[in-house]
Design a protein around this motif. Structure first.
Motif, PDB file in Angstrom:
ATOM      1  N   ASN A   1       5.014   2.361  -2.833  1.00  0.00           N
ATOM      2  CA  ASN A   1       5.544   2.277  -1.702  1.00  0.00           C
ATOM      3  C   ASN A   1       4.431   2.957  -0.647  1.00  0.00           C
ATOM      4  N   GLY A   2       4.981   2.706   0.610  1.00  0.00           N
ATOM      5  CA  GLY A   2       4.287   3.773   1.815  1.00  0.00           C
ATOM      6  C   GLY A   2       2.585   3.198   1.743  1.00  0.00           C
ATOM      7  N   PHE A   3       1.836   4.312   2.134  1.00  0.00           N
ATOM      8  CA  PHE A   3       0.442   4.037   2.327  1.00  0.00           C
ATOM      9  C   PHE A   3      -0.384   3.840   1.452  1.00  0.00           C
ATOM     10  N   LEU A   4       0.050   4.309   0.090  1.00  0.00           N
ATOM     11  CA  LEU A   4      -0.501   4.164  -1.168  1.00  0.00           C
ATOM     12  C   LEU A   4      -0.779   2.581  -1.576  1.00  0.00           C
ATOM     13  N   ASN A   5       0.075   2.078  -0.614  1.00  0.00           N
ATOM     14  CA  ASN A   5       0.196   0.365  -1.119  1.00  0.00           C
ATOM     15  C   ASN A   5      -1.322  -0.303  -0.742  1.00  0.00           C
ATOM     16  N   ASN A   6      -1.788   0.463   0.453  1.00  0.00           N
ATOM     17  CA  ASN A   6      -3.139  -0.156   1.058  1.00  0.00           C
ATOM     18  C   ASN A   6      -4.251   0.070  -0.115  1.00  0.00           C
ATOM     19  N   PHE A   7      -3.795   0.848  -1.291  1.00  0.00           N
ATOM     20  CA  PHE A   7      -5.039   0.862  -2.288  1.00  0.00           C
ATOM     21  C   PHE A   7      -4.788   0.675  -3.553  1.00  0.00           C
ATOM     22  N   VAL A   8      -3.361   0.493  -3.954  1.00  0.00           N
ATOM     23  CA  VAL A   8      -2.895   0.110  -5.296  1.00  0.00           C
ATOM     24  C   VAL A   8      -2.067  -1.149  -4.992  1.00  0.00           C
TER      25      VAL A   8
ATOM     26  N   ILE B   1      -5.118  11.100  -1.249  1.00  0.00           N
ATOM     27  CA  ILE B   1      -5.233  10.351  -0.007  1.00  0.00           C
ATOM     28  C   ILE B   1      -5.085  11.221   1.014  1.00  0.00           C
ATOM     29  N   LYS B   2      -4.109  11.897   1.101  1.00  0.00           N
ATOM     30  CA  LYS B   2      -4.006  12.725   2.345  1.00  0.00           C
ATOM     31  C   LYS B   2      -5.162  13.832   2.486  1.00  0.00           C
ATOM     32  N   HIS B   3      -5.889  13.970   1.478  1.00  0.00           N
ATOM     33  CA  HIS B   3      -6.968  14.867   1.741  1.00  0.00           C
ATOM     34  C   HIS B   3      -8.497  14.053   1.899  1.00  0.00           C
ATOM     35  N   LEU B   4      -8.339  12.890   2.146  1.00  0.00           N
ATOM     36  CA  LEU B   4      -9.638  11.962   2.237  1.00  0.00           C
ATOM     37  C   LEU B   4     -10.235  11.984   3.625  1.00  0.00           C
ATOM     38  N   LYS B   5     -11.585  12.001   3.709  1.00  0.00           N
ATOM     39  CA  LYS B   5     -12.033  11.862   4.976  1.00  0.00           C
ATOM     40  C   LYS B   5     -11.328  10.632   5.828  1.00  0.00           C
ATOM     41  N   GLN B   6     -11.890  10.498   7.018  1.00  0.00           N
ATOM     42  CA  GLN B   6     -11.082   9.477   7.883  1.00  0.00           C
ATOM     43  C   GLN B   6     -11.400   8.248   7.371  1.00  0.00           C
ATOM     44  N   ILE B   7     -10.489   7.078   7.196  1.00  0.00           N
ATOM     45  CA  ILE B   7     -10.543   5.982   6.551  1.00  0.00           C
ATOM     46  C   ILE B   7     -10.942   5.095   7.875  1.00  0.00           C
ATOM     47  N   ASP B   8     -12.183   4.125   7.289  1.00  0.00           N
ATOM     48  CA  ASP B   8     -12.214   3.288   8.541  1.00  0.00           C
ATOM     49  C   ASP B   8     -11.192   2.148   8.665  1.00  0.00           C
ATOM     50  N   SER B   9     -10.603   2.285   9.856  1.00  0.00           N
ATOM     51  CA  SER B   9      -9.662   1.191  10.023  1.00  0.00           C
ATOM     52  C   SER B   9     -10.055  -0.167   9.834  1.00  0.00           C
ATOM     53  N   ARG B  10     -11.309  -0.344  10.147  1.00  0.00           N
ATOM     54  CA  ARG B  10     -11.560  -1.885   9.887  1.00  0.00           C
ATOM     55  C   ARG B  10     -11.428  -2.440   8.487  1.00  0.00           C
ATOM     56  N   LYS B  11     -11.879  -1.354   7.712  1.00  0.00           N
ATOM     57  CA  LYS B  11     -11.623  -1.960   6.348  1.00  0.00           C
ATOM     58  C   LYS B  11     -10.232  -1.954   5.747  1.00  0.00           C
TER      59      LYS B  11
END
Length: 245
Positions: free
Chosen positions: A9-16, A131-141
């Motif tokens: 669920n949530g933001f993790l769904n963008n990656f998994v 994920i919370k500690h990642l560098k800024q994620i490119d919104s285009r990707k």
């Protein structure tokens, strides 16, 4: 065999895409894994003992595998963006292949073969934290992969226009990170989207294919089989179609 999936669920769904579990009984099984546009981290247990931890590359062609009896898999199916932000590496070097990882990777060796729910819960928590500690994620990707996986855009030109990123730059990114072009990624995801329809007996192309001949040619290219053979799925050969029954 037994197969199940748990989606995050949530933001993790963008990656998994999902966590998945697979189990054989007392019979050895042969499957053909079909390209789907994802890559997997897999922990394999034989007779309750952890024997392998591996990372798969992206499959661009069918892969025959033999699974021993009394085997269990704990696995995570990742969307391609995860390789850059979670693994912080490229995956093109293992295109259509796998690489073995140490058993201690993400502390996988601490899990017993009957602790899939614990594995999912704790890995989810750890990934959410990282994920919370990642560098800024490119919104285009983020937008690009969401558009492709959700089938919102179907061509390279549409995606380039939607995410305000030139097709040349996108293809350079794909070749550097994944070893394939954006067009091939689109074709693989489009093919994967047909598996459910084929499993349900619909052997006619949808609007994404020019005609029946184009549909059959593209399906055969990525699966090694015609839609009719995929639908028959003798002996549960094609795992991705078996789980849709």
């Amino acid at each position: 065999m037994r197969y199940r999936e748990i989606e995050p669920n949530g933001f993790l769904n963008n990656f998994v895409k999902c966590f998945w579990y697979y189990e054989t009984t007392d019979t050895e099984i042969q499957h053909t894994i079909l390209p789907d546009g994802y890559f997997d981290l897999i922990a394999e247990f034989e007779n309750e003992t952890l024997t392998t931890v591996k990372l798969t590359g992206i499959w661009t062609k069918p892969k025959d595998i033999q699974i021993p009896n009394n085997t269990k898999f704990f696995a995570i199916r990742f969307k391609l963006i995860a390789i850059e932000y979670i693994f912080q590496k490229e995956i093109k070097s293992i295109l259509d292949s796998i690489v073995n990882l140490p058993f201690s990777f993400w502390s996988i060796d601490k899990y017993k073969s009957n602790e899939f729910e614990k594995f999912v819960s704790e890995i989810t928590s750890n990934l959410d934290t990282s994920i919370k500690h990642l560098k800024q994620i490119d919104s285009r990707k983020l937008k690009l992969f969401d558009s492709v996986y959700e089938q919102k855009t179907k061509t390279v030109a549409e995606i380039s226009s939607t995410v305000f990123w030139s097709s040349r730059q996108i293809n350079r990114y794909f070749q550097t990170q994944f070893g394939i072009t954006l067009k091939e990624f689109l074709n693989i995801v489009r093919c994967n989207a047909t598996y459910e329809e084929i499993s349900n007996g619909n052997l006619n192309p949808n609007s994404d294919y020019f005609d029946q001949a184009h549909f059959i040619k593209e399906i055969r290219k990525y699966t090694g089989a015609t839609p009719k053979v995929l639908n028959q799925n003798k002996n549960d050969r094609f795992l991705q179609l078996s789980k849709m029954d």
